[in-house]
Design a protein around this motif. Structure first.
Motif, PDB file in Angstrom:
ATOM      1  N   UNK A   1      -3.706   0.714 -14.257  1.00 56.42           N
ATOM      2  CA  UNK A   1      -3.532   0.190 -12.904  1.00 56.42           C
ATOM      3  C   UNK A   1      -4.495  -0.976 -12.681  1.00 56.42           C
ATOM      4  N   UNK A   2      -3.992  -2.078 -12.152  1.00 54.64           N
ATOM      5  CA  UNK A   2      -4.837  -3.228 -11.870  1.00 54.64           C
ATOM      6  C   UNK A   2      -5.869  -2.886 -10.788  1.00 54.64           C
ATOM      7  N   UNK A   3      -7.014  -3.587 -10.838  1.00 54.84           N
ATOM      8  CA  UNK A   3      -8.125  -3.264  -9.932  1.00 54.84           C
ATOM      9  C   UNK A   3      -7.733  -3.279  -8.459  1.00 54.84           C
ATOM     10  N   UNK A   4      -7.025  -4.300  -7.937  1.00 56.20           N
ATOM     11  CA  UNK A   4      -6.675  -4.281  -6.511  1.00 56.20           C
ATOM     12  C   UNK A   4      -5.847  -3.061  -6.126  1.00 56.20           C
ATOM     13  N   UNK A   5      -4.886  -2.685  -6.977  1.00 52.24           N
ATOM     14  CA  UNK A   5      -4.046  -1.525  -6.681  1.00 52.24           C
ATOM     15  C   UNK A   5      -4.850  -0.236  -6.733  1.00 52.24           C
ATOM     16  N   UNK A   6      -5.755  -0.124  -7.698  1.00 48.53           N
ATOM     17  CA  UNK A   6      -6.572   1.075  -7.800  1.00 48.53           C
ATOM     18  C   UNK A   6      -7.492   1.206  -6.594  1.00 48.53           C
ATOM     19  N   UNK A   7      -8.116   0.115  -6.202  1.00 41.19           N
ATOM     20  CA  UNK A   7      -9.009   0.177  -5.033  1.00 41.19           C
ATOM     21  C   UNK A   7      -8.230   0.536  -3.775  1.00 41.19           C
ATOM     22  N   UNK A   8      -7.013   0.001  -3.646  1.00 37.39           N
ATOM     23  CA  UNK A   8      -6.196   0.350  -2.486  1.00 37.39           C
ATOM     24  C   UNK A   8      -5.820   1.835  -2.527  1.00 37.39           C
ATOM     25  N   UNK A   9      -5.552   2.367  -3.705  1.00 35.46           N
ATOM     26  CA  UNK A   9      -5.251   3.789  -3.822  1.00 35.46           C
ATOM     27  C   UNK A   9      -6.444   4.635  -3.403  1.00 35.46           C
ATOM     28  N   UNK A  10      -7.634   4.187  -3.737  1.00 28.42           N
ATOM     29  CA  UNK A  10      -8.846   4.909  -3.344  1.00 28.42           C
ATOM     30  C   UNK A  10      -9.037   4.860  -1.829  1.00 28.42           C
ATOM     31  N   UNK A  11      -8.788   3.691  -1.250  1.00 29.87           N
ATOM     32  CA  UNK A  11      -8.893   3.548   0.204  1.00 29.87           C
ATOM     33  C   UNK A  11      -7.871   4.446   0.894  1.00 29.87           C
ATOM     34  N   UNK A  12      -6.641   4.446   0.393  1.00 28.51           N
ATOM     35  CA  UNK A  12      -5.595   5.276   0.988  1.00 28.51           C
ATOM     36  C   UNK A  12      -5.940   6.760   0.879  1.00 28.51           C
ATOM     37  N   UNK A  13      -6.540   7.165  -0.232  1.00 30.96           N
ATOM     38  CA  UNK A  13      -6.939   8.568  -0.400  1.00 30.96           C
ATOM     39  C   UNK A  13      -8.029   8.944   0.597  1.00 30.96           C
ATOM     40  N   UNK A  14      -8.947   8.019   0.841  1.00 35.75           N
ATOM     41  CA  UNK A  14     -10.004   8.272   1.825  1.00 35.75           C
ATOM     42  C   UNK A  14      -9.412   8.478   3.214  1.00 35.75           C
ATOM     43  N   UNK A  15      -8.472   7.604   3.581  1.00 34.76           N
ATOM     44  CA  UNK A  15      -7.820   7.717   4.886  1.00 34.76           C
ATOM     45  C   UNK A  15      -7.022   9.015   4.982  1.00 34.76           C
ATOM     46  N   UNK A  16      -6.290   9.336   3.922  1.00 39.02           N
ATOM     47  CA  UNK A  16      -5.453  10.541   3.932  1.00 39.02           C
ATOM     48  C   UNK A  16      -6.283  11.812   4.087  1.00 39.02           C
ATOM     49  N   UNK A  17      -7.482  11.825   3.521  1.00 41.82           N
ATOM     50  CA  UNK A  17      -8.323  13.028   3.584  1.00 41.82           C
ATOM     51  C   UNK A  17      -8.775  13.347   4.997  1.00 41.82           C
ATOM     52  N   UNK A  18      -8.739  12.348   5.871  1.00 39.62           N
ATOM     53  CA  UNK A  18      -9.217  12.530   7.243  1.00 39.62           C
ATOM     54  C   UNK A  18      -8.083  12.558   8.252  1.00 39.62           C
ATOM     55  N   UNK A  19      -6.863  12.787   7.794  1.00 43.16           N
ATOM     56  CA  UNK A  19      -5.744  12.851   8.733  1.00 43.16           C
ATOM     57  C   UNK A  19      -5.852  14.112   9.592  1.00 43.16           C
TER      58      UNK A  19
END
Length: 422
Positions: A1-19
């Motif tokens: 996975x390219x770096x921008x996509x991986x970082x976005x996946x990490x950001x999305x996981x952070x947001x999802x954990x706090x839903x």
């Protein structure tokens, strides 16, 4: 996975954990604990989604009213959702705050109040003390936002000019039982600083608020300053008898969001390194420090060994000097990019988990080795953009902004730096 996509996946996981749908239901009271009514109240960017989670998991009758940011509403059948302005309060927020206080006056000892509080609640509940106008509050809020004061300092001032914050809402609910569920967006997770603590006791004083006003050279109208000097704005203190039947529980916080992102990094071969969930300071200075750390890791393998993902949270501040569009995360990121000077193995993403960095409907942005070169090719001078507090303008021009839309949660800033192996 390219770096921008991986970082976005990490950001999305952070947001999802706090839903709220995930973190609110485990903390609901048992129906047997409610002899009278269950009344749901609250404020914040996540409050509507929190209310929706309550409705979906509560099996008994309920009523209520919560106020959220424009665009952050969620469909509810029994809990009224009111929308108001953030970060500068408006009349809709003031009217909602008055309605909450009126609702509190109807409660009995058999009733249970479920108070749903998340970041943004300070601006969304603007109920000025007697003699202070909404216009005064708006002026003070703008001055605080531009001053460089920390969120704790800003909320100390807000609590002592409010008729609903600093434990006053809980005091108004007495003798009902009050259960507050909190999504933390503040460094250290202090309940009194989350939406300025409307349902928790406050140890700080009017004198503390006045010292902050003086520290940052804030110009308050004479009648507002008199409220602090006289002690007329004193908040409700811990140990007040009206708070005896009140409890507060943090249901989501920055640390768990960082841990969720760390798991994504680990799964993709990057060793996660969580620096802190509570970094504060001037955004551009934090960017420089993170840059120096990243270059040391990339060049010397100290204190972490690449490939790694350096994660941090907290809430930086921006002292506005320019005329740009602001945003503390993009200011930090632009400063970081300038300091790393296009290092070939360093990528970063910084954004606000609520989807709004500053006053823009943009969560943040990402950078990579070619960021500065692409900016120069477009005739954009990074230092000039930084000096003008125009991180949003800079990253939008490059097409590197991170736009999520309303996330309906808020666990503060998210920062990740990916450092590839040599």
């Amino acid at each position: 996975m390219q770096a921008p996509a991986l970082m976005r996946s990490m950001f999305d996981a952070a947001v999802a954990s706090a839903q709220p749908a995930l973190c609110v239901p485990p903390h609901l009271p048992h129906p047997d604990e409610v002899k009278g009514r269950l009344v749901v109240i609250g404020a914040g960017k996540a409050s509507a989604a929190m209310a929706q989670a309550v409705e979906q998991h509560w099996r008994g009758p309920l009523t209520g009213l919560v106020v959220t940011r424009y665009g952050y509403q969620a469909p509810c059948e029994h809990i009224e959702i009111v929308q108001a302005a953030h970060p500068v309060p408006d009349a809709a927020g003031e009217q909602a705050a008055r309605r909450l206080m009126a609702l509190a006056a109807t409660l009995t000892a058999d009733d249970v109040v479920l108070c749903l509080i998340s970041g943004g609640g300070s601006a969304l509940l603007p109920l000025p003390l007697a003699g202070i106008s909404l216009q005064d509050k708006q002026q003070i809020n703008r001055a605080l936002l531009a001053s460089g004061a920390s969120i704790g300092e800003m909320n100390t001032v807000r609590r002592h000019l409010s008729a609903i914050k600093g434990g006053r809402l809980a005091a108004a609910c007495h003798p009902a039982r009050v259960i507050t569920l909190l999504l933390s967006d503040v460094p250290g997770d202090a309940p009194r600083d989350i939406a300025s603590g409307p349902t928790v006791g406050d140890e700080t004083t009017c004198a503390d608020a006045l010292a902050i006003v003086q520290r940052y050279g804030l110009q308050l109208p004479a009648h507002v300053r008199a409220v602090l000097e006289s002690g007329a704005g004193e908040s409700v203190k811990p140990g007040d008898a009206r708070l005896a039947n009140c409890s507060a529980h943090i249901v989501a916080a920055p640390q768990q969001a960082l841990e969720a992102a760390a798991r994504v990094a680990q799964a993709h071969g990057y060793t996660p390194c969580i620096l802190s969930d509570a970094i504060e300071g001037e955004a551009r200075d934090v960017g420089k420090v993170l840059a120096a750390l990243s270059v040391q890791v990339a060049g010397r393998g100290q204190p972490f060994t690449p490939p790694c993902a350096i994660l941090s949270g907290g809430e930086t501040t921006v002292t506005l000097r320019g005329k740009g569009r602001g945003g503390r995360n993009v200011e930090c990121l632009l400063s970081f990019a300038i300091a790393t000077q296009g290092h070939a193995r360093i990528h970063a993403l910084m954004g606000d988990t609520d989807g709004v960095d500053g006053a823009e409907e943009i969560a943040g942005a990402h950078v990579g080795p070619d960021t500065l070169a692409r900016a120069f090719a477009l005739g954009i001078r990074p230092l000039r953009s930084l000096d003008d507090n125009d991180g949003h303008g800079f990253f939008e021009a490059l097409g590197d902004a991170v736009v999520t839309g309303p996330t309906r949660t808020n666990v503060n800033d998210f920062r990740v730096v990916l450092i590839d192996a040599p």
